[in-house]
Scaffold this motif. Structure first.
Motif, PDB file in Angstrom:
ATOM      1  N   VAL A 277       0.846  -1.195   0.000  1.00 11.80           N
ATOM      2  CA  VAL A 277       0.000   0.000   0.000  1.00 11.80           C
ATOM      3  C   VAL A 277       0.881   1.245   0.000  1.00 11.80           C
ATOM      4  CG1 VAL A 277      -1.755   1.308   1.237  1.00 11.80           C
ATOM      5  CG2 VAL A 277      -1.832  -1.185   1.243  1.00 11.80           C
ATOM      6  N   PRO A 278       0.770   2.095  -1.029  1.00 14.39           N
ATOM      7  CA  PRO A 278       1.533   3.354  -1.023  1.00 14.39           C
ATOM      8  C   PRO A 278       0.887   4.374  -0.097  1.00 14.39           C
ATOM      9  CG  PRO A 278       0.185   3.212  -2.995  1.00 14.39           C
ATOM     10  CD  PRO A 278      -0.016   1.911  -2.260  1.00 14.39           C
ATOM     11  N   PHE A 279       1.684   4.965   0.772  1.00 18.10           N
ATOM     12  CA  PHE A 279       1.209   6.058   1.615  1.00 18.10           C
ATOM     13  C   PHE A 279       1.541   7.385   0.937  1.00 18.10           C
ATOM     14  CE2 PHE A 279       0.187   3.041   4.699  1.00 18.10           C
ATOM     15  CZ  PHE A 279      -0.440   3.649   5.776  1.00 18.10           C
ATOM     16  N   LYS A 280       0.574   8.299   0.978  1.00 14.97           N
ATOM     17  CA  LYS A 280       0.727   9.581   0.291  1.00 14.97           C
ATOM     18  C   LYS A 280       0.461  10.749   1.236  1.00 14.97           C
ATOM     19  CE  LYS A 280       0.949   7.690  -3.950  1.00 14.97           C
ATOM     20  NZ  LYS A 280       1.982   7.923  -4.972  1.00 14.97           N
ATOM     21  N   ILE A 281       1.135  11.842   0.973  1.00 13.59           N
ATOM     22  CA  ILE A 281       0.800  13.111   1.611  1.00 13.59           C
ATOM     23  C   ILE A 281      -0.259  13.776   0.729  1.00 13.59           C
ATOM     24  CG2 ILE A 281       1.642  15.374   2.330  1.00 13.59           C
ATOM     25  CD1 ILE A 281       4.425  14.105   2.529  1.00 13.59           C
ATOM     26  N   ILE A 282      -1.328  14.255   1.345  1.00  9.93           N
ATOM     27  CA  ILE A 282      -2.384  14.906   0.570  1.00  9.93           C
ATOM     28  C   ILE A 282      -2.559  16.356   1.010  1.00  9.93           C
ATOM     29  CG2 ILE A 282      -3.657  12.799   0.027  1.00  9.93           C
ATOM     30  CD1 ILE A 282      -5.597  13.482   2.326  1.00  9.93           C
ATOM     31  N   VAL A 283      -2.821  17.217   0.039  1.00 10.90           N
ATOM     32  CA  VAL A 283      -3.168  18.617   0.291  1.00 10.90           C
ATOM     33  C   VAL A 283      -4.332  18.970  -0.628  1.00 10.90           C
ATOM     34  CG1 VAL A 283      -0.844  19.293   0.996  1.00 10.90           C
ATOM     35  CG2 VAL A 283      -1.503  19.475  -1.405  1.00 10.90           C
ATOM     36  N   ARG A 284      -5.100  19.973  -0.249  1.00 10.91           N
ATOM     37  CA  ARG A 284      -6.233  20.382  -1.084  1.00 10.91           C
ATOM     38  C   ARG A 284      -5.726  21.051  -2.350  1.00 10.91           C
ATOM     39  NH1 ARG A 284     -10.928  23.923   1.601  1.00 10.91           N
ATOM     40  NH2 ARG A 284      -9.563  25.638   1.035  1.00 10.91           N
ATOM     41  N   ARG A 285      -6.278  20.643  -3.481  1.00  7.45           N
ATOM     42  CA  ARG A 285      -5.777  21.109  -4.777  1.00  7.45           C
ATOM     43  C   ARG A 285      -5.928  22.615  -4.951  1.00  7.45           C
ATOM     44  NH1 ARG A 285      -4.289  18.508  -9.187  1.00  7.45           N
ATOM     45  NH2 ARG A 285      -5.041  16.517  -8.361  1.00  7.45           N
ATOM     46  N   ASP A 286      -7.028  23.186  -4.500  1.00 10.17           N
ATOM     47  CA  ASP A 286      -7.289  24.609  -4.714  1.00 10.17           C
ATOM     48  C   ASP A 286      -6.901  25.455  -3.506  1.00 10.17           C
ATOM     49  OD1 ASP A 286      -9.219  23.772  -2.971  1.00 10.17           O
ATOM     50  OD2 ASP A 286     -10.908  24.695  -4.013  1.00 10.17           O
ATOM     51  N   ALA A 287      -6.120  24.884  -2.587  1.00  8.91           N
ATOM     52  CA  ALA A 287      -5.729  25.634  -1.384  1.00  8.91           C
ATOM     53  C   ALA A 287      -4.841  26.819  -1.754  1.00  8.91           C
ATOM     54  CB  ALA A 287      -4.999  24.720  -0.407  1.00  8.91           C
ATOM     55  N   ARG A 288      -5.025  27.909  -1.030  1.00  5.66           N
ATOM     56  CA  ARG A 288      -4.184  29.079  -1.275  1.00  5.66           C
ATOM     57  C   ARG A 288      -2.744  28.794  -0.851  1.00  5.66           C
ATOM     58  NH1 ARG A 288      -7.564  34.514   0.460  1.00  5.66           N
ATOM     59  NH2 ARG A 288      -9.385  34.148  -0.871  1.00  5.66           N
ATOM     60  N   PRO A 289      -1.787  29.540  -1.431  1.00  2.00           N
ATOM     61  CA  PRO A 289      -0.385  29.348  -1.033  1.00  2.00           C
ATOM     62  C   PRO A 289      -0.214  29.486   0.472  1.00  2.00           C
ATOM     63  CG  PRO A 289      -0.541  30.755  -2.969  1.00  2.00           C
ATOM     64  CD  PRO A 289      -1.957  30.547  -2.500  1.00  2.00           C
ATOM     65  N   ASN A 290       0.578  28.586   1.040  1.00  2.00           N
ATOM     66  CA  ASN A 290       0.803  28.567   2.488  1.00  2.00           C
ATOM     67  C   ASN A 290       2.253  28.187   2.720  1.00  2.00           C
ATOM     68  OD1 ASN A 290       1.076  27.346   5.182  1.00  2.00           O
ATOM     69  ND2 ASN A 290      -1.122  27.680   5.340  1.00  2.00           N
ATOM     70  N   LEU A 291       3.029  29.118   3.261  1.00  2.00           N
ATOM     71  CA  LEU A 291       4.460  28.879   3.445  1.00  2.00           C
ATOM     72  C   LEU A 291       4.737  27.714   4.392  1.00  2.00           C
ATOM     73  CD1 LEU A 291       6.037  32.452   3.675  1.00  2.00           C
ATOM     74  CD2 LEU A 291       6.167  30.820   1.795  1.00  2.00           C
TER      75      LEU A 291
END
Length: 303
Positions: A277-291
Motif C-alpha cells: 500500500v503506497p502512503f501519500k501526503i495529501i493537500v487540497r488542490r485549490d488551497a491558497r499558497p501557504n508557506l
C-alpha cells in the motif's frame, strides 16, 4: 460587571469563545469537550453562556435529551468555521512577508502508523521543529476517510493516508510503502498446521476479516477465494478479531510484529498472501499558497 452585547467588532475574547464553541459542537457536548479543551464542564458552560450573552442569542440546548444546536447555533457554527479558516489564510499571507516561519499548521495522520519503521514522519517532524521552532504543529490522528475529509474541508493543511483512490480535489505526494501480510491467532486451527501443508484451498475454508476501509476492492481482485465473515474499519479491530482465534485476515506487517514476537499470531503464506500500500501526503488542490505547508512538504520530499 455588566456584559456588553456583541457590537460587530471581533475581539480576542470573542475568538476564544468561538473556538470553545466550535470544539463543543465537534465533540458533541460539554462532557466530551472537557478532555479536548482541558477545562472542566462548569468552566465550559460559563464560557458558552458568555458567548451567548456576547452574541445576544441562544446557541444550544443542553439537558437530559443531550446536546443540540439551535438554528442560530447552526449558523454561528458554520460562520465560525469560515472565520477561523479566514484567520489562518490571513496568518499564511502575513508569513509571506517574513523570512521566518510563524504560525500553526494542522497535520492529520492515519491511525496506527507509529510502529512502521519505513515511515519518515517522526524524523521529519523532529527535524522540522529544530529548523522552524516558531511553527506550532497541531497533530491529529484519524481514519483514512476522516483524514481526506479534514483536508478537503480545510480543517487540516495536510494529511497522510494509504492511497486507495484519487479524489479530484486533492494533490498526492509520495511518502513510503507499507506491506501487509496474512495472519491467524494462536487459538486458530491453522496456527499449528505445518507450512508445507498450507495452501489457498485450505485457508479459504476459514472465516476472513474484510477491511471496510481502503483496500477491500484491491483484495477482492487479488484474492477472490477469500470470503468475508467479518469486517472492521480499523486495523486494531482486525487484530482483535484475529486474536480471538476465529478469523484470519490481513494486517500491516509492522503492526502485527508485536503479537508475532509473543507467539500470539502467525503469518500464513507470506509469499502469496501479501500486498503493498503506497502512503501519500495529501493537500487540497485549490488551497491558497501557504508557506508552512510548503516548507513541511519540502521537508518530507527530502527524506
Amino acid at each position: 460587571m455588566k456584559r456588553t452585547s456583541f457590537s460587530g467588532q471581533v475581539a480576542d475574547i470573542d475568538l476564544k469563545l468561538l473556538r470553545v464553541f466550535k470544539t463543543v459542537v465537534e465533540c458533541g457536548g460539554f462532557s466530551a469537550a472537557e478532555v479536548e479543551l482541558n477545562i472542566g464542564r462548569s468552566a465550559i458552560s460559563r464560557l458558552m453562556s458568555d458567548l451567548e450573552t456576547r452574541l445576544d442569542m441562544h446557541l444550544c440546548l443542553r439537558g437530559r435529551s443531550g446536546f443540540q444546536l439551535t438554528e442560530h447555533g447552526e449558523l454561528v457554527y458554520k460562520t465560525t468555521q469560515e472565520l477561523l479558516i479566514d484567520l489562518e489564510k490571513f496568518r499564511a499571507n502575513v508569513n509571506a512577508l517574513h523570512r521566518r516561519l510563524v504560525g500553526e499548521l494542522t497535520l492529520c495522520l492515519t491511525d496506527n502508523m507509529l510502529t512502521d519503521a519505513n515511515s519518515p514522519v517522526t524524523e521529519v517532524l523532529g527535524t522540522f521543529h529544530q529548523q522552524e521552532p516558531e511553527v506550532k504543529i497541531n497533530l491529529q490522528v484519524a481514519s483514512p476517510n476522516e483524514v481526506e475529509r479534514a483536508v478537503i474541508e480545510g480543517r487540516a493543511n495536510m494529511g497522510i493516508i494509504p492511497q486507495h483512490h484519487l479524489l479530484p480535489g486533492l494533490e498526492y505526494h509520495n511518502l513510503h510503502t507499507e506491506t501487509s501480510l496474512f495472519y491467524c491467532g494462536q487459538r486458530h486451527p491453522l496456527f499449528a498446521v505445518p507450512n508445507a501443508e498450507l495452501d489457498m484451498p485450505l485457508i479459504s475454508k476459514h472465516d476472513f476479516i474484510a477491511p471496510s476501509y481502503t483496500h477491500l476492492v484491491l483484495l477482492k481482485e487479488q484474492f477472490p477465494q477469500l470470503k468475508a465473515a467479518a469486517s472492521s474499519y480499523q486495523v486494531e479491530g482486525i487484530a482483535t478479531l484475529i486474536l480471538s482465534g476465529q478469523y484470519v485476515g490481513f494486517l500491516p506487517e509492522h503492526f502485527a510484529a508485536i503479537w508475532v514476537e509473543k507467539g500470539l499470531m502467525r503469518v500464513l503464506l507470506p509469499t502469496t498472501l501479501n500486498y503493498q500500500v503506497p502512503f501519500k501526503i495529501i493537500v487540497r488542490r485549490d488551497a491558497r499558497p501557504n508557506l508552512l505547508r510548503t516548507a513541511l512538504l519540502k521537508a518530507f520530499s527530502a527524506t
